[in-house]
Design an enzyme around this catalytic site. Structure first.
Site, PDB file in Angstrom:
ATOM      1  N   ASP A 203      -1.947  -7.841   4.470  1.00 29.29           N
ATOM      2  CA  ASP A 203      -2.710  -7.592   3.246  1.00 29.29           C
ATOM      3  C   ASP A 203      -4.198  -7.429   3.540  1.00 29.29           C
ATOM      4  O   ASP A 203      -5.005  -7.330   2.627  1.00 29.29           O
ATOM      5  CB  ASP A 203      -2.482  -8.736   2.248  1.00 29.29           C
ATOM      6  N   SER A 227      -4.506  -6.330  -5.076  1.00 31.11           N
ATOM      7  CA  SER A 227      -3.197  -5.829  -4.663  1.00 31.11           C
ATOM      8  C   SER A 227      -2.225  -5.922  -5.842  1.00 31.11           C
ATOM      9  O   SER A 227      -2.183  -6.937  -6.536  1.00 31.11           O
ATOM     10  CB  SER A 227      -2.656  -6.651  -3.493  1.00 31.11           C
ATOM     11  N   GLN A 277       1.622  -0.241   0.120  1.00 27.32           N
ATOM     12  CA  GLN A 277       1.007  -1.038  -0.946  1.00 27.32           C
ATOM     13  C   GLN A 277       0.325  -0.137  -1.957  1.00 27.32           C
ATOM     14  O   GLN A 277      -0.200   0.923  -1.612  1.00 27.32           O
ATOM     15  CB  GLN A 277      -0.028  -2.005  -0.356  1.00 27.32           C
TER      16      GLN A 277
END
Length: 283
Positions: A203, A227, A277
């Protein structure tokens, strides 16, 4: 002596209070819980309900609400399926009785089969690049009114392309970049630990490729970043305490959302994991 890496790994190794129920804590210095932490803690919870010979190979997650680092996170594991070759777990993370995150994780008994991969791109070695720690130390000395020094951190990061934080309006480029990452210390040989650490790393830096075509970066005061979802695939065994090049690109940004894809390669060019993502990029 306890190192920053030891503290991180201990934080990600959450407390089991029942067969399918776990409690996680957070460092208190960020304003909200880092998404990579919740991803890694959820994976750790699921791993501990699965037979040891089964290896995590994919994870699909949604970030539902911001996490409060001052409160514990409850992880509820649902043992959806235990098959002959594959096992599936669903994990819901909650605070104050409300879901802040959910994910489905699949595990597989190791098998052999056909293999191929994209060739690893050619990037400068990590030793030739300035680390985040050195960069932010230098920036805080040169511009003390604008930047604070970066505290010691358990993950080393050496970006191949670094944003221009002084003049972002002049820093526009193609939507792809790369960063060398590794755990700042030695982790032993437990694959679970290395998968957990890589999940945490996955991430990091990813959103940067979606920002590159625009005059913004992660310190832009008029932007909100978060996110929204996250998918991770493990292709091969890996070591998170050795340098990995995280290569990512952003095929599109629209609707205040940036879509990014990432791949982790070893220094020897082996593709060990892939990521996708979508993130909020709200003005």
């Amino acid at each position: 002596m306890t190192t920053d890496l030891d503290k991180l790994l201990s934080n990600l190794q959450i407390e089991q209070i029942d067969k399918y129920l776990f409690i996680g804590q957070s460092p208190r210095y960020p304003a909200r819980v880092f998404g990579g932490q919740v991803l890694a803690q959820a994976l750790n919870a699921a791993l501990r309900t699965v037979d040891a010979e089964r290896i995590a190979h994919s994870m699909h997650a949604y970030f539902l609400r911001p996490g409060n680092p001052k409160k514990q996170i409850v992880y509820e594991v649902d043992p959806i399926r235990d098959g002959r070759g594959f096992t599936t777990r669903r994990v819901v993370a909650k605070q104050d009785g409300r879901a802040i995150f959910n994910t489905s994780i699949s595990f597989q008994v190791p098998e052999s089969g056909p293999e191929h991969q994209f060739e690893a791109p050619d990037y400068p070695a990590p030793e030739s690049l300035e680390s985040d720690l050195n960069f932010w130390t230098r920036m805080s000395e040169e511009h003390p009114d604008r930047f604070d020094p970066l505290p010691a951190y358990p993950i080393e990061r050496n970006p191949v392309v670094r944003p221009d934080y002084l003049s972002p309006e002049q820093d526009i480029g193609p939507p792809h970049t790369a960063c060398w990452l590794r755990a700042n210390g030695t982790m032993g040989d437990d694959l679970i630990q290395h998968q957990t650490a890589l999940t945490y790393m996955s991430d990091m830096t990813l959103m940067g490729s979606a920002m590159r075509p625009h005059p913004i970066n992660n310190r832009s005061k008029n932007m909100m970043f978060a996110s929204l979802d996250h998918a991770l695939w493990f292709h091969r065994p890996l070591r998170a305490d050795e340098w990995l090049i995280y290569v990512h690109d952003s095929p599109a940004a629209a609707g205040a959302r940036g879509f990014t894809r990432g791949t982790f390669y070893t220094r020897e060019g082996e593709l060990v994991a892939s990521v996708a993502q979508e993130a909020l990029m709200r003005i």
